[in-house]
Design a protein around this motif. Structure first.
Motif, short mmCIF file in Angstrom:
data_model
loop_
_atom_site.label_atom_id
_atom_site.label_comp_id
_atom_site.label_asym_id
_atom_site.label_seq_id
_atom_site.Cartn_x
_atom_site.Cartn_y
_atom_site.Cartn_z
N ALA A 522 0.58 -1.48 0.22
CA ALA A 522 -0.07 -0.06 0.15
C ALA A 522 0.65 1.50 -0.11
O ALA A 522 0.53 2.56 -0.73
N SER A 523 1.65 1.62 0.59
CA SER A 523 3.09 2.21 0.48
C SER A 523 3.47 2.50 -0.79
O SER A 523 3.32 3.61 -0.87
N VAL A 524 3.96 1.60 -1.56
CA VAL A 524 4.79 1.44 -2.38
C VAL A 524 3.35 2.27 -3.84
O VAL A 524 4.13 3.07 -4.49
N ILE A 525 2.62 1.56 -3.55
CA ILE A 525 1.32 1.97 -4.42
C ILE A 525 1.45 3.37 -4.03
O ILE A 525 1.18 4.44 -4.89
N ASN A 526 1.08 3.90 -2.49
CA ASN A 526 0.65 5.22 -2.92
C ASN A 526 2.79 6.60 -3.57
O ASN A 526 2.15 7.65 -3.50
N SER A 527 3.58 6.21 -3.53
CA SER A 527 3.98 6.49 -3.55
C SER A 527 4.42 6.86 -4.93
O SER A 527 4.51 7.55 -5.70
N CYS A 528 4.02 5.79 -5.94
CA CYS A 528 3.62 5.41 -7.04
C CYS A 528 2.66 6.23 -7.65
O CYS A 528 2.59 7.45 -8.76
N THR A 529 2.02 6.65 -6.71
CA THR A 529 0.46 8.04 -6.79
C THR A 529 0.86 9.12 -7.06
O THR A 529 0.75 9.68 -8.12
N LYS A 530 1.63 9.49 -6.10
CA LYS A 530 2.87 10.98 -6.09
C LYS A 530 3.30 11.58 -6.58
O LYS A 530 3.19 12.59 -7.42
N LEU A 531 4.09 10.21 -7.84
CA LEU A 531 4.66 10.47 -8.54
C LEU A 531 4.25 10.56 -9.76
O LEU A 531 4.75 10.69 -11.05
N SER A 532 3.05 9.92 -9.86
CA SER A 532 2.09 9.88 -10.90
C SER A 532 2.89 8.59 -11.91
O SER A 532 3.33 9.18 -13.40
N SER A 533 3.33 7.88 -11.29
CA SER A 533 4.43 7.10 -11.70
C SER A 533 3.67 5.67 -12.18
O SER A 533 3.34 4.53 -11.64
N LEU A 534 3.25 5.75 -13.70
CA LEU A 534 2.11 4.22 -14.16
C LEU A 534 2.80 3.36 -14.48
O LEU A 534 2.92 1.79 -13.81
N PRO A 535 3.95 3.97 -15.00
CA PRO A 535 4.84 2.55 -14.95
C PRO A 535 5.13 1.42 -13.79
O PRO A 535 5.25 0.19 -13.67
N GLN A 536 5.51 2.79 -12.74
CA GLN A 536 6.11 1.39 -11.11
C GLN A 536 4.89 1.04 -10.56
O GLN A 536 5.08 0.35 -10.16
N GLY A 537 4.15 2.11 -11.00
CA GLY A 537 2.77 1.32 -10.39
C GLY A 537 2.06 0.16 -11.54
O GLY A 537 1.23 -1.00 -10.24
N ARG A 538 2.33 -0.06 -12.48
CA ARG A 538 1.79 -1.43 -12.94
C ARG A 538 2.62 -2.47 -12.49
O ARG A 538 1.69 -3.90 -12.08
N GLN A 539 4.00 -2.13 -12.28
CA GLN A 539 4.85 -3.91 -11.58
C GLN A 539 5.14 -3.60 -10.64
O GLN A 539 4.60 -4.93 -10.17
N ALA A 540 4.58 -2.99 -9.38
CA ALA A 540 4.03 -3.13 -7.88
C ALA A 540 2.63 -3.58 -8.57
O ALA A 540 2.39 -4.67 -7.19
N HIS A 541 1.80 -3.54 -9.20
CA HIS A 541 0.85 -4.53 -9.32
C HIS A 541 0.65 -5.78 -9.79
O HIS A 541 0.38 -6.71 -9.08
#
Length: 798
Positions: A522-541
């Motif tokens: 959840a914390s890592v996903i929130n960091s992806c959200t704050k950075l608007s980093s979709l590629p990293q968000g997809r990796q985390a997902h």
């Protein structure tokens, strides 16, 4: 050679000693006196035995002192009698007076000391016996090993084990059981298990000792399997073994990793209940209490209550178990009822009772009654203090928790790791860094700062109180780290928008062999959200799906938020629809995601569908749907939802809700309605309210209302440049250049500086932030001249 009459009288005394027949024994004593054999040592020794067996210790002592020439048997008999009476000091005096001590003398004294809580003296005496060159017997070893077990003295226990092997008593069942008890109580379960497996004929004592050790060490399944083996092998099942295994069944409910384990332990518990009935143990209070505890911890309070009422003899433990059962199952009212009934039946509640009551009240959220229970304890222990502190912390009554913690310190109670972890949580909740540092100092004073439990609390406290560097220092000094420690650090980085550091720590955590939890993801996903980093968000997902955490509602809500804030609303909705369980946060994130991305109609449809599913909206839900109405121009819908908040759902509108309605009215040009709403609003000191009004005035050129909004903002936040700029723009758009210039001058006179704008771009090398400078043109976040021209910057910003 002794007189025949002596043997005759001795033979008459023997059954009296065996049957503890005091009156018959006294009659024979009278015959001894009248027959003139009162000075006979042999008969006197029998009289000492008789009075000792009948607990007539004064008479035994008088009989001993009447012996003119006591032999070693006389000394041993009186030593046994006095030690049995509990007079250890007199026993020690007599022991020292024995002219010629034999093994029985030493065994009697060592055993008496071990039984009476003087284990260290027992071990000292044992060492003295060895120095005297006497060979210990199986009785000696049993007493010595019992003392080692009580002291958790594994070193002496192992030395004793070595001597046992040397003298050839390692196959003696009595000694084997004593060794087994010593190893289990010292927590050396591997050695205990090995010893048990090597026993040729383990009895009920052996099985009970190893089962108790397994339960104590949390090896619940193994304990249950061993009890089943005990039953299969027709080993005599006693009450102690039954109570131990029932304790295992009760503990499994709390410690099990799966519903199947819980079901299994409950089934075994019911089978053991049948064994209890078969052997007639149900009338024994210890077994009955264990059964009540087992049923209560599995949530079957009806059965627990039936057993409680069926007990032939109820004690304080029985009351405590049933009260704790109701408390654990969240029925505080019933727990209080039983507590009152307990006192009506003349049972005095003890600290365990009040801790159970505390837990019941805390679980139901009634901290006020919990505190009343705490105040009834005459001398509160750290355990009872921790119970009420935990209640305050869970209910976010952090001020009360901190006040009580200060009282505990004044009462000279030494806090333990749990106390410090709880109060650190309260410091985190209130953001009180000063007190958090004081708790850190207390932890160092009590040498608890290196405890992993406390260290994790310190990391969390420092990060949430804004001192991320101190959090990192504590984390780096930790010798052992669990997943909570890592999560506290990752969450701290994410909380302070140090998102790259959060990613880095997450990666190191995995490399360190630690499995991420729902909180980690959840914390890592929130960091992806704050950075608007979709590629990293997809990796985390993808990693979340691989690890099976995508079914967690907390993680799922973060994923919805990430996709929505990255503008991929369709993927957010796909994931939302796939969630097996949705909580209110999941619904709120999806509705808000639609609203923020301009899908107002879809947000409203989802909100109405949510109402159809009977899911109760909360305050945040209405902020989301009102935002959708505002951004998409559904003014009438917005007003309808706003009016339904209090009438249909019992939710009091807050400043954020009023802001959404003002924004909707402003976008629609309904400035007259805005003025009417402002007159009725209870929260006119919120700067966002006036910013929304001022923005509407800029769009629609209402200088009068705009000036009022700007003046309110000047009052609330005088250093904010936005109202000056916006008011100046209103005047300029209506041709009032003098007024616009006056506002600019006022801004300059007050030293208010306009904030520079930032933009960012994302490419293969990462995310880059840029800032507009009034004189240098476009520069990046580090002050370097950008290669982009002004036109390309506008494209980036768009």
């Amino acid at each position: 050679m002794a007189h025949p009459r002596v043997f005759q009288l001795a033979n008459l005394l023997q059954p009296c000693i065996k049957k503890k027949a005091l009156l018959s024994g006294k009659a024979i004593h009278a015959q001894i006196l009248t027959s003139g054999f009162s000075l006979d040592t042999f008969l006197s020794n029998r009289l000492v035995e008789l009075y000792s067996q009948c607990n007539q210790f004064e008479s035994a002592l008088n009989s001993f002192y009447a012996i003119p020439n006591p032999n070693v048997f006389s000394w041993n008999a009186i030593l046994c009698s006095v030690s049995k009476s509990g007079n250890i000091d007199l026993a020690h005096q007599l022991f020292d007076q024995i002219p010629e001590k034999n093994v029985v003398s030493w065994n009697t004294m060592i055993g008496a000391l071990a039984r009476r809580g003087q284990e260290e003296k027992a071990l000292d005496l044992y060492h003295g016996m060895i120095q005297q060159g006497l060979m210990p017997s199986h009785f000696t070893f049993a007493s010595v090993l019992s003392a080692c077990a009580s002291l958790i003295d594994l070193v002496d226990g192992k030395i004793c084990h070595g001597l046992i092997v040397k003298v050839g008593l390692d196959s003696n069942l009595f000694v084997e059981n004593a060794l087994l008890a010593m190893y289990t109580k010292c927590g050396i379960l591997d050695d205990a298990t090995m010893l048990f497996d090597e026993m040729t004929r383990p009895n009920e004592v052996s099985f009970t000792a190893i089962i108790g050790g397994l339960v104590q060490s949390g090896c619940i399944a193994e304990a249950l399997r061993l009890f089943a083996r005990m039953h299969r092998n027709n080993v005599c099942i006693d009450q102690v073994a039954v109570s131990s295994v029932l304790g295992a069944c009760a503990k499994t409910e709390e410690e099990a990793n799966s519903p199947d384990q819980i079901s299994f332990s409950y089934t075994v518990g019911q089978a053991i209940h049948a064994i209890v009935l078969k052997h007639g143990f149900e009338s024994e209070s210890h077994v009955g209490n264990s059964l009540i505890d087992m049923y209560a911890k599995h949530g079957n309070m009806e059965k627990a209550n039936f057993l409680f009422k069926s007990l032939p003899s109820i004690n304080v433990v029985s009351w405590n178990v049933i009260i704790a059962g109701y408390g654990k199952n969240g029925d505080a009212d019933k727990a209080i009822e039983m507590w009152k009934l307990m006192q009506e039946y003349q049972f005095e509640p003890d600290e365990v009772t009040y801790i159970s009551m505390l837990s019941a009240c805390v679980k139901s959220g009634d901290t006020e009654t919990a505190r009343q229970m705490f105040d009834k304890i005459k001398s509160p222990s750290v355990a009872s203090c921790n119970a009420i502190l935990s209640g305050y912390c869970q209910n976010e009554d952090h001020v009360e928790a901190i006040e009580l913690f200060r009282e505990i310190k004044f009462a000279n109670l030494e806090p333990n790791r749990t106390t410090l972890a709880i109060i650190l949580s309260s410091c985190s909740g209130m953001g009180i860094l000063t007190l958090g540092k004081q708790v850190h100092a207390a932890a160092m004073r009590f040498i608890l700062h290196e405890d992993m439990f406390v260290s994790s609390g310190l990391v969390d406290m420092y990060s949430k109180c804004g001192d991320i560097e101190a959090a990192r220092q504590v984390f780096d000094r930790m010798t052992d780290r669990d997943v909570v420690s890592w999560n506290s650090m990752i969450t701290g980085f994410a909380y302070h928008s140090l998102n790259r550091e959060a990613f880095s720590f997450f990666k190191i955590m995995k490399e360190d062999g630690m499995s991420p939890t729902e909180s980690s993801y959840a914390s890592v996903i929130n960091s992806c959200t704050k950075l608007s980093s979709l590629p990293q968000g997809r990796q985390a997902h993808a990693q979340i799906i691989k690890d099976g955490h995508d079914i967690d509602t907390y993680v799922g809500s973060s994923i919805i938020d990430m996709y929505a804030k990255c503008g991929i609303v369709n993927e957010a909705r796909c994931f939302f629809d796939s969630m097996p369980l949705k909580n209110i946060v999941s619904w709120n994130e999806m509705i808000h995601g639609y609203a923020k991305n301009g899908y107002g109609e879809e947000a409203i449809k989802l909100f109405e569908y949510m109402l159809d599913t009977k899911k109760k909206p909360d305050s945040v839900t209405f902020i989301a749907v009102l935002t959708a109405c505002s951004h998409s121009g559904f003014v009438d819908k917005g007003i309808k939802f706003f009016n339904s908040m209090q009438i249909e759902h019992g939710i009091e509108p807050l400043a954020d809700h009023y802001t959404c309605i003002l924004d909707a009215l402003g976008r629609a040009g309904c400035l007259r309605d805005i003025k009417l709403l402002l007159e009725k609003m209870p929260c006119t000191d919120d700067p966002i309210v006036w910013e929304v009004v001022l923005s509407a005035c800029v769009v629609h050129g209402d200088a009068s209302l705009g000036r009022k909004a700007a003046e309110e903002l000047f009052r609330i936040d005088p250093k904010n440049s936005a109202p000056y700029v916006l008011l100046a723009n209103i005047y300029a758009s209506t041709g009032r250049w003098a007024d616009a210039t006056a506002v600019r001058k006022l801004m300059s006179d007050r030293g208010v500086i306009k904030d520079r704008g930032y933009s960012w771009i994302h490419n293969k090398s990462g995310v880059h932030a840029f800032m507009v400078d009034d004189f240098l043109g476009l520069v990046d976040g580090n002050g370097r001249k950008s290669n982009c021209d002004a036109h390309s910057h506008e494209i980036c910003a768009a």
